[in-house]
Design an enzyme around this catalytic site. Structure first.
Site, PDB file in Angstrom:
ATOM      1  N   ASP A 134      34.649  50.419  51.704  1.00 20.03           N
ATOM      2  CA  ASP A 134      35.672  49.373  51.816  1.00 20.03           C
ATOM      3  C   ASP A 134      36.635  49.554  53.043  1.00 20.03           C
ATOM      4  O   ASP A 134      37.111  48.592  53.637  1.00 20.03           O
ATOM      5  CB  ASP A 134      36.530  48.989  50.255  1.00 20.03           C
ATOM      6  N   LYS A 168      34.297  49.586  39.605  1.00 13.90           N
ATOM      7  CA  LYS A 168      34.492  50.619  40.659  1.00 13.90           C
ATOM      8  C   LYS A 168      34.990  52.154  40.208  1.00 13.90           C
ATOM      9  O   LYS A 168      34.720  53.103  40.669  1.00 13.90           O
ATOM     10  CB  LYS A 168      35.535  50.269  41.872  1.00 13.90           C
ATOM     11  N   ALA A 220      41.828  46.653  46.131  1.00 13.28           N
ATOM     12  CA  ALA A 220      41.381  46.369  47.600  1.00 13.28           C
ATOM     13  C   ALA A 220      42.546  46.986  48.345  1.00 13.28           C
ATOM     14  O   ALA A 220      42.317  47.504  49.477  1.00 13.28           O
ATOM     15  CB  ALA A 220      41.379  44.890  47.761  1.00 13.28           C
TER      16      ALA A 220
HETATM   17  P1  NAP Z   1      43.008  43.499  41.644  1.00 12.88           P
HETATM   18  O1  NAP Z   1      42.906  44.963  41.877  1.00 12.88           O
HETATM   19  O2  NAP Z   1      43.066  42.596  40.614  1.00 12.88           O
HETATM   20  O3  NAP Z   1      44.775  43.277  42.424  1.00 12.88           O
HETATM   21  C1  NAP Z   1      45.084  41.916  42.544  1.00 12.88           C
HETATM   22  C2  NAP Z   1      46.341  42.018  43.480  1.00 12.88           C
HETATM   23  O4  NAP Z   1      46.894  40.519  43.401  1.00 12.88           O
HETATM   24  C3  NAP Z   1      47.698  42.776  42.747  1.00 12.88           C
HETATM   25  O5  NAP Z   1      48.426  43.332  43.782  1.00 12.88           O
HETATM   26  C4  NAP Z   1      48.365  41.837  42.004  1.00 12.88           C
HETATM   27  O6  NAP Z   1      49.702  41.966  41.769  1.00 12.88           O
HETATM   28  C5  NAP Z   1      48.331  40.524  43.161  1.00 12.88           C
HETATM   29  N1  NAP Z   1      48.450  39.245  42.284  1.00 12.88           N
HETATM   30  C6  NAP Z   1      47.463  38.701  41.575  1.00 12.88           C
HETATM   31  N2  NAP Z   1      47.906  37.397  41.054  1.00 12.88           N
HETATM   32  C7  NAP Z   1      49.249  37.314  41.585  1.00 12.88           C
HETATM   33  C8  NAP Z   1      50.291  36.427  41.369  1.00 12.88           C
HETATM   34  N3  NAP Z   1      50.265  35.254  40.787  1.00 12.88           N
HETATM   35  N4  NAP Z   1      51.216  36.526  42.040  1.00 12.88           N
HETATM   36  C9  NAP Z   1      51.527  37.571  42.897  1.00 12.88           C
HETATM   37  N5  NAP Z   1      50.759  38.771  43.093  1.00 12.88           N
HETATM   38  C10 NAP Z   1      49.503  38.333  42.299  1.00 12.88           C
HETATM   39  O7  NAP Z   1      42.123  42.822  42.840  1.00 12.88           O
HETATM   40  P2  NAP Z   1      41.470  43.481  44.223  1.00 12.88           P
HETATM   41  O8  NAP Z   1      40.090  43.981  43.816  1.00 12.88           O
HETATM   42  O9  NAP Z   1      42.418  44.326  44.690  1.00 12.88           O
HETATM   43  O10 NAP Z   1      41.320  42.155  45.149  1.00 12.88           O
HETATM   44  C11 NAP Z   1      42.293  41.369  45.578  1.00 12.88           C
HETATM   45  C12 NAP Z   1      41.496  40.246  46.648  1.00 12.88           C
HETATM   46  O11 NAP Z   1      41.067  40.887  47.678  1.00 12.88           O
HETATM   47  C13 NAP Z   1      40.744  39.357  45.883  1.00 12.88           C
HETATM   48  O12 NAP Z   1      41.026  38.114  46.153  1.00 12.88           O
HETATM   49  C14 NAP Z   1      39.456  39.876  46.205  1.00 12.88           C
HETATM   50  O13 NAP Z   1      38.400  38.674  46.347  1.00 12.88           O
HETATM   51  C15 NAP Z   1      39.880  40.112  47.811  1.00 12.88           C
HETATM   52  N6  NAP Z   1      38.928  41.336  48.262  1.00 12.88           N
HETATM   53  C16 NAP Z   1      38.072  41.237  49.518  1.00 12.88           C
HETATM   54  C17 NAP Z   1      37.299  42.048  49.898  1.00 12.88           C
HETATM   55  C18 NAP Z   1      36.654  41.659  51.269  1.00 12.88           C
HETATM   56  O14 NAP Z   1      35.416  42.377  51.534  1.00 12.88           O
HETATM   57  N7  NAP Z   1      37.131  40.663  52.076  1.00 12.88           N
HETATM   58  C19 NAP Z   1      36.963  43.242  49.210  1.00 12.88           C
HETATM   59  C20 NAP Z   1      37.647  43.403  48.231  1.00 12.88           C
HETATM   60  C21 NAP Z   1      38.691  42.530  47.652  1.00 12.88           C
HETATM   61  P3  NAP Z   1      50.052  42.682  40.440  1.00 12.88           P
HETATM   62  O15 NAP Z   1      49.801  44.016  40.423  1.00 12.88           O
HETATM   63  O16 NAP Z   1      51.508  42.316  40.178  1.00 12.88           O
HETATM   64  O17 NAP Z   1      49.124  42.264  39.201  1.00 12.88           O
END
Ligand code: NAP
Length: 278
Positions: free
Chosen positions: A106, A69, A136
């Site tokens: 988004d 992205k 996200a």
């Molecule tokens: P990302 O950029 O990789 O961010 C991941 C986030 O989760 C960060 O804040 C990370 O914290 C946290 N995290 C991961 N593992 C963790 C752990 N073990 N303990 C505590 N915090 C943890 O991912 P993203 O793209 O933002 O996506 C996040 C989620 O949203 C995913 O599950 C994705 O499938 C979902 N999503 C849904 C939609 C929808 O349309 N519904 C759209 C986009 C994303 P740190 O910064 O500390 O690593």
């Protein structure tokens, strides 16, 4: 399918898990459009060539997912306001002049889902608690700020990431350590999980919702599983709970319109088509 078939797809790495083809193909069939929407797995090293090749291959555009992205944001010839604000592109549209327009749907998807899942919810009425500081969470924060949320309380495992998100976006965002979760909930109108915790294969999100006011809404943007432990806990407390699948569907609607020329209806039929295949 004719030679004039309209084509779009989703670029990611990996992309095998993407539900976007299910969604777009459902709408293509529903509206009788001669088109297709395909998965386009693109490994590191090839992504700029893939973006540049869209127009030459006759694609109307493509959605862009993890991890491309930000690369799409850098590559696009033009950016819409949401993409500029979020700093990422989830939709590339081939314009009439062959240029690539970078858009981000988004934030729209997040708010539209919240509004349909919790009718009457007003994001400007009370502070929101936002868990996560990844891609996200950034879109969610932009959506909430642009909707007039008086304060976005941001909590993330890595506090430095939350700090940099807050300073990049500006506006009323306050960063709290995870240990302060209960205090941030006391007068909140909304709690959103935008971390990957609670997703299938990931650790659970351990959180106590007892400090949230009775009228608060809880939204998990994780949608595999559809009913996450967070949503189950919110329902058990009698709070309104909104799942993340609607965000996926609502973010796809403006992309479908850009690719195929018609704004699709987001209704129960498209949702159950996806639910049956999650
Ligand atoms: P990302 O950029 O990789 O961010 C991941 C986030 O989760 C960060 O804040 C990370 O914290 C946290 N995290 C991961 N593992 C963790 C752990 N073990 N303990 C505590 N915090 C943890 O991912 P993203 O793209 O933002 O996506 C996040 C989620 O949203 C995913 O599950 C994705 O499938 C979902 N999503 C849904 C939609 C929808 O349309 N519904 C759209 C986009 C994303 P740190 O910064 O500390 O690593």
């Amino acid at each position: 399918m004719s030679d004039a078939i309209r084509l779009a797809g989703v670029i990611g790495h990996p992309v095998a898990h993407s539900r976007s083809p299910l969604l777009h193909r459902f709408w293509l069939r529903r509206y009788g459009i001669d088109g297709d929407y395909v998965k386009l797995p693109v490994a590191p090293g090839g992504v700029r060539a893939a973006f540049a090749g869209l127009a030459a291959l006759g694609f109307r555009g493509a959605n862009v997912t993890v991890p491309w992205k930000i690369e799409a944001f850098r590559f696009a010839d033009r950016l819409d306001r949401a993409a500029r604000r979020i700093g990422a592109v989830n939709t590339l549209v081939v314009a009439q002049d062959g240029r690539l327009e970078g858009r981000n749907t988004d934030a729209h998807g997040f708010l539209a889902n919240l509004r349909s899942g919790a009718p009457g919810f007003d994001p400007s009425a009370a502070p929101a608690v936002l868990l996560g500081a990844g891609g996200a969470a950034r879109a969610v924060a932009v959506a909430l700020l642009d909707a007039g949320c008086p304060e976005v309380r941001l909590l993330n495992r890595t506090v430095a990431s939350a700090d940099s998100l807050a300073s990049a976006l500006g506006g009323p965002i306050t960063v709290f350590p995870m240990t302060e979760t209960a205090r941030t909930m006391l007068d909140a109108g909304l709690l959103v999980n935008a971390t990957s915790l609670g997703m299938s294969g990931q650790p659970a999100l351990e959180i106590d919702l007892s400090a949230l006011p009775a009228g608060a809404v809880v939204n998990d943007i994780v949608y595999t599983p559809l009913e996450t432990p967070l949503l189950a806990a919110a329902r058990a407390r009698g709070l309104r709970a909104v799942d993340g699948l609607g965000m996926l569907i609502h973010q796809a609607a403006p992309a479908f319109e850009a690719f195929f020329g018609l704004r699709p209806e987001v209704d129960a039929a498209v949702r159950s088509h996806l639910v049956d295949r999650l």
